[in-house]
Design a protein around this motif. Sequence first.
Motif, PDB file in Angstrom:
ATOM      1  N   ALA A  75       0.855  -1.198   0.000  1.00  7.10           N
ATOM      2  CA  ALA A  75       0.000   0.000   0.000  1.00  7.10           C
ATOM      3  C   ALA A  75       0.886   1.240   0.000  1.00  7.10           C
ATOM      4  O   ALA A  75       0.996   1.940   0.988  1.00  7.10           O
ATOM      5  CB  ALA A  75      -0.900  -0.004   1.224  1.00  7.10           C
ATOM      6  N   LYS A  76       1.520   1.477  -1.123  1.00 11.67           N
ATOM      7  CA  LYS A  76       2.494   2.567  -1.177  1.00 11.67           C
ATOM      8  C   LYS A  76       1.832   3.942  -1.018  1.00 11.67           C
ATOM      9  O   LYS A  76       2.155   4.708  -0.134  1.00 11.67           O
ATOM     10  CB  LYS A  76       3.254   2.514  -2.503  1.00 11.67           C
ATOM     11  CG  LYS A  76       4.101   1.264  -2.623  1.00 11.67           C
ATOM     12  CD  LYS A  76       5.512   1.611  -3.009  1.00 11.67           C
ATOM     13  CE  LYS A  76       6.411   0.441  -3.240  1.00 11.67           C
ATOM     14  NZ  LYS A  76       6.263  -0.720  -2.417  1.00 11.67           N
ATOM     15  N   THR A  77       0.858   4.221  -1.858  1.00  9.08           N
ATOM     16  CA  THR A  77       0.238   5.546  -1.835  1.00  9.08           C
ATOM     17  C   THR A  77      -0.721   5.714  -0.674  1.00  9.08           C
ATOM     18  O   THR A  77      -0.767   6.744  -0.033  1.00  9.08           O
ATOM     19  CB  THR A  77      -0.557   5.774  -3.147  1.00  9.08           C
ATOM     20  OG1 THR A  77       0.141   5.124  -4.201  1.00  9.08           O
ATOM     21  CG2 THR A  77      -0.669   7.242  -3.441  1.00  9.08           C
ATOM     22  N   TRP A  78      -1.522   4.662  -0.399  1.00  5.08           N
ATOM     23  CA  TRP A  78      -2.553   4.784   0.632  1.00  5.08           C
ATOM     24  C   TRP A  78      -2.161   4.052   1.900  1.00  5.08           C
ATOM     25  O   TRP A  78      -2.973   3.357   2.492  1.00  5.08           O
ATOM     26  CB  TRP A  78      -3.880   4.243   0.096  1.00  5.08           C
ATOM     27  CG  TRP A  78      -4.371   5.062  -1.038  1.00  5.08           C
ATOM     28  CD1 TRP A  78      -5.020   6.257  -0.963  1.00  5.08           C
ATOM     29  CD2 TRP A  78      -4.236   4.775  -2.432  1.00  5.08           C
ATOM     30  NE1 TRP A  78      -5.298   6.721  -2.215  1.00  5.08           N
ATOM     31  CE2 TRP A  78      -4.830   5.839  -3.139  1.00  5.08           C
ATOM     32  CE3 TRP A  78      -3.677   3.721  -3.148  1.00  5.08           C
ATOM     33  CZ2 TRP A  78      -4.880   5.880  -4.529  1.00  5.08           C
ATOM     34  CZ3 TRP A  78      -3.718   3.754  -4.526  1.00  5.08           C
ATOM     35  CH2 TRP A  78      -4.313   4.829  -5.208  1.00  5.08           C
ATOM     36  N   GLY A  79      -0.933   4.205   2.302  1.00  6.50           N
ATOM     37  CA  GLY A  79      -0.465   3.555   3.522  1.00  6.50           C
ATOM     38  C   GLY A  79      -1.027   4.252   4.741  1.00  6.50           C
ATOM     39  O   GLY A  79      -1.893   5.112   4.642  1.00  6.50           O
ATOM     40  N   HIS A  80      -0.496   3.900   5.890  1.00  6.48           N
ATOM     41  CA  HIS A  80      -0.979   4.516   7.131  1.00  6.48           C
ATOM     42  C   HIS A  80       0.193   5.096   7.901  1.00  6.48           C
ATOM     43  O   HIS A  80       1.337   4.740   7.665  1.00  6.48           O
ATOM     44  CB  HIS A  80      -1.695   3.464   7.982  1.00  6.48           C
ATOM     45  CG  HIS A  80      -0.811   2.302   8.326  1.00  6.48           C
ATOM     46  ND1 HIS A  80      -0.691   1.196   7.516  1.00  6.48           N
ATOM     47  CD2 HIS A  80       0.015   2.083   9.369  1.00  6.48           C
ATOM     48  CE1 HIS A  80       0.167   0.350   8.052  1.00  6.48           C
ATOM     49  NE2 HIS A  80       0.620   0.855   9.178  1.00  6.48           N
ATOM     50  N   GLU A  81      -0.123   5.982   8.807  1.00  2.63           N
ATOM     51  CA  GLU A  81       0.902   6.526   9.697  1.00  2.63           C
ATOM     52  C   GLU A  81       1.214   5.462  10.727  1.00  2.63           C
ATOM     53  O   GLU A  81       0.309   4.915  11.352  1.00  2.63           O
ATOM     54  CB  GLU A  81       0.312   7.741  10.421  1.00  2.63           C
ATOM     55  CG  GLU A  81       0.975   9.051  10.095  1.00  2.63           C
ATOM     56  CD  GLU A  81       0.287  10.163  10.860  1.00  2.63           C
ATOM     57  OE1 GLU A  81       0.674  10.386  12.020  1.00  2.63           O
ATOM     58  OE2 GLU A  81      -0.644  10.763  10.297  1.00  2.63           O
ATOM     59  N   GLU A  82       2.500   5.175  10.937  1.00  4.28           N
ATOM     60  CA  GLU A  82       2.861   4.037  11.780  1.00  4.28           C
ATOM     61  C   GLU A  82       2.445   4.203  13.236  1.00  4.28           C
ATOM     62  O   GLU A  82       2.019   3.263  13.875  1.00  4.28           O
ATOM     63  CB  GLU A  82       4.375   3.796  11.695  1.00  4.28           C
ATOM     64  CG  GLU A  82       4.783   3.328  10.313  1.00  4.28           C
ATOM     65  CD  GLU A  82       6.207   3.726   9.958  1.00  4.28           C
ATOM     66  OE1 GLU A  82       7.051   3.756  10.861  1.00  4.28           O
ATOM     67  OE2 GLU A  82       6.442   4.011   8.768  1.00  4.28           O
ATOM     68  N   ARG A  83       2.601   5.407  13.778  1.00  4.91           N
ATOM     69  CA  ARG A  83       2.289   5.594  15.194  1.00  4.91           C
ATOM     70  C   ARG A  83       1.059   6.478  15.431  1.00  4.91           C
ATOM     71  O   ARG A  83       0.968   7.158  16.435  1.00  4.91           O
ATOM     72  CB  ARG A  83       3.491   6.203  15.927  1.00  4.91           C
ATOM     73  CG  ARG A  83       4.618   5.220  16.097  1.00  4.91           C
ATOM     74  CD  ARG A  83       5.596   5.680  17.137  1.00  4.91           C
ATOM     75  NE  ARG A  83       6.706   4.758  17.239  1.00  4.91           N
ATOM     76  CZ  ARG A  83       6.728   3.696  18.033  1.00  4.91           C
ATOM     77  NH1 ARG A  83       5.701   3.416  18.797  1.00  4.91           N
ATOM     78  NH2 ARG A  83       7.779   2.894  18.073  1.00  4.91           N
ATOM     79  N   ARG A  84       0.124   6.463  14.496  1.00  3.28           N
ATOM     80  CA  ARG A  84      -1.036   7.333  14.668  1.00  3.28           C
ATOM     81  C   ARG A  84      -1.896   6.880  15.844  1.00  3.28           C
ATOM     82  O   ARG A  84      -1.836   5.733  16.259  1.00  3.28           O
ATOM     83  CB  ARG A  84      -1.848   7.410  13.379  1.00  3.28           C
ATOM     84  CG  ARG A  84      -2.767   6.251  13.153  1.00  3.28           C
ATOM     85  CD  ARG A  84      -3.544   6.376  11.872  1.00  3.28           C
ATOM     86  NE  ARG A  84      -4.345   5.168  11.698  1.00  3.28           N
ATOM     87  CZ  ARG A  84      -5.587   5.033  12.151  1.00  3.28           C
ATOM     88  NH1 ARG A  84      -6.175   6.010  12.787  1.00  3.28           N
ATOM     89  NH2 ARG A  84      -6.238   3.902  11.973  1.00  3.28           N
ATOM     90  N   ARG A  85      -2.715   7.806  16.342  1.00  2.00           N
ATOM     91  CA  ARG A  85      -3.624   7.470  17.442  1.00  2.00           C
ATOM     92  C   ARG A  85      -4.760   6.638  16.863  1.00  2.00           C
ATOM     93  O   ARG A  85      -5.340   6.992  15.851  1.00  2.00           O
ATOM     94  CB  ARG A  85      -4.195   8.743  18.066  1.00  2.00           C
ATOM     95  CG  ARG A  85      -3.129   9.620  18.660  1.00  2.00           C
ATOM     96  CD  ARG A  85      -3.586  11.054  18.738  1.00  2.00           C
ATOM     97  NE  ARG A  85      -4.837  11.196  19.482  1.00  2.00           N
ATOM     98  CZ  ARG A  85      -4.884  11.507  20.781  1.00  2.00           C
ATOM     99  NH1 ARG A  85      -3.781  11.730  21.434  1.00  2.00           N
ATOM    100  NH2 ARG A  85      -6.032  11.607  21.393  1.00  2.00           N
ATOM    101  N   ARG A  86      -5.066   5.535  17.517  1.00  2.00           N
ATOM    102  CA  ARG A  86      -6.135   4.666  17.027  1.00  2.00           C
ATOM    103  C   ARG A  86      -7.254   4.603  18.050  1.00  2.00           C
ATOM    104  O   ARG A  86      -7.009   4.403  19.236  1.00  2.00           O
ATOM    105  CB  ARG A  86      -5.582   3.271  16.748  1.00  2.00           C
ATOM    106  CG  ARG A  86      -4.559   3.317  15.625  1.00  2.00           C
ATOM    107  CD  ARG A  86      -3.827   2.029  15.405  1.00  2.00           C
ATOM    108  NE  ARG A  86      -2.918   2.174  14.283  1.00  2.00           N
ATOM    109  CZ  ARG A  86      -1.651   2.556  14.414  1.00  2.00           C
ATOM    110  NH1 ARG A  86      -1.167   2.837  15.596  1.00  2.00           N
ATOM    111  NH2 ARG A  86      -0.882   2.661  13.353  1.00  2.00           N
TER     112      ARG A  86
END
Length: 158
Positions: A75-86
Motif C-alpha cells: 500500500a504505497k500511496t494509501w499507507g498509514h501513519e505508523e504511530r497514529r492514534r487509534r
Amino acid sequence: MAKPKTDPNYKVIAENRRARYDYAIEDDLECGIILQGSEVKSLRENGANIAESYASVENGELWLINGYIPPYEQAKTWGHEERRRRKLLVSRRELARLWSDTQRKGYTLVPLVLYFNHKGVAKLKIGIAKGKKTEDKRATEAKRDWQRQKQRLLKHHG
C-alpha cells in the motif's frame, strides 16, 4: 482424550511482556480497535509493537496512543501513519468506569495483548493497572525466582 482444536483465526500479534513487571494489573478488558485496511494487512503479515504505548480516555473516547504498526509494503500511496492514534471501542458503561478509575484512583490503562480473535477481528486487551514501585518489582522478582527454584527442587526430588 481429544485435544481441543486450536482456532486457526486466533493469533497473537503483539504482547506487552513488561506490563506485568512494571504494573500491578487489577483488571483487564477487551476492546475493539478501528484500523485502516493497510494496517490490518500489515498486522496479518508482520507483528506490531505495543510495548511503549498506552491507552487514554480523552473527550469521551478511548484511544491507543503510540502503538506501532509497521507500514504495509503493497500500500504505497494509501499507507498509514505508523504511530497514529487509534480509536478503541468499548461500551459507554465501560468507558465511564475507565475514565473514573484513571481520574480518581490514579490507575493507568496499559495495552497487554493485540490479537485477532476467533472471528479474525483485531482486538486489544487493556489492563487497568497501578504502577509498581521499585520495591514491589523486587518482591515480584523474588517470588518468581522462588517459584522457579521450587519447581527445580520438585523436579529433581520428585
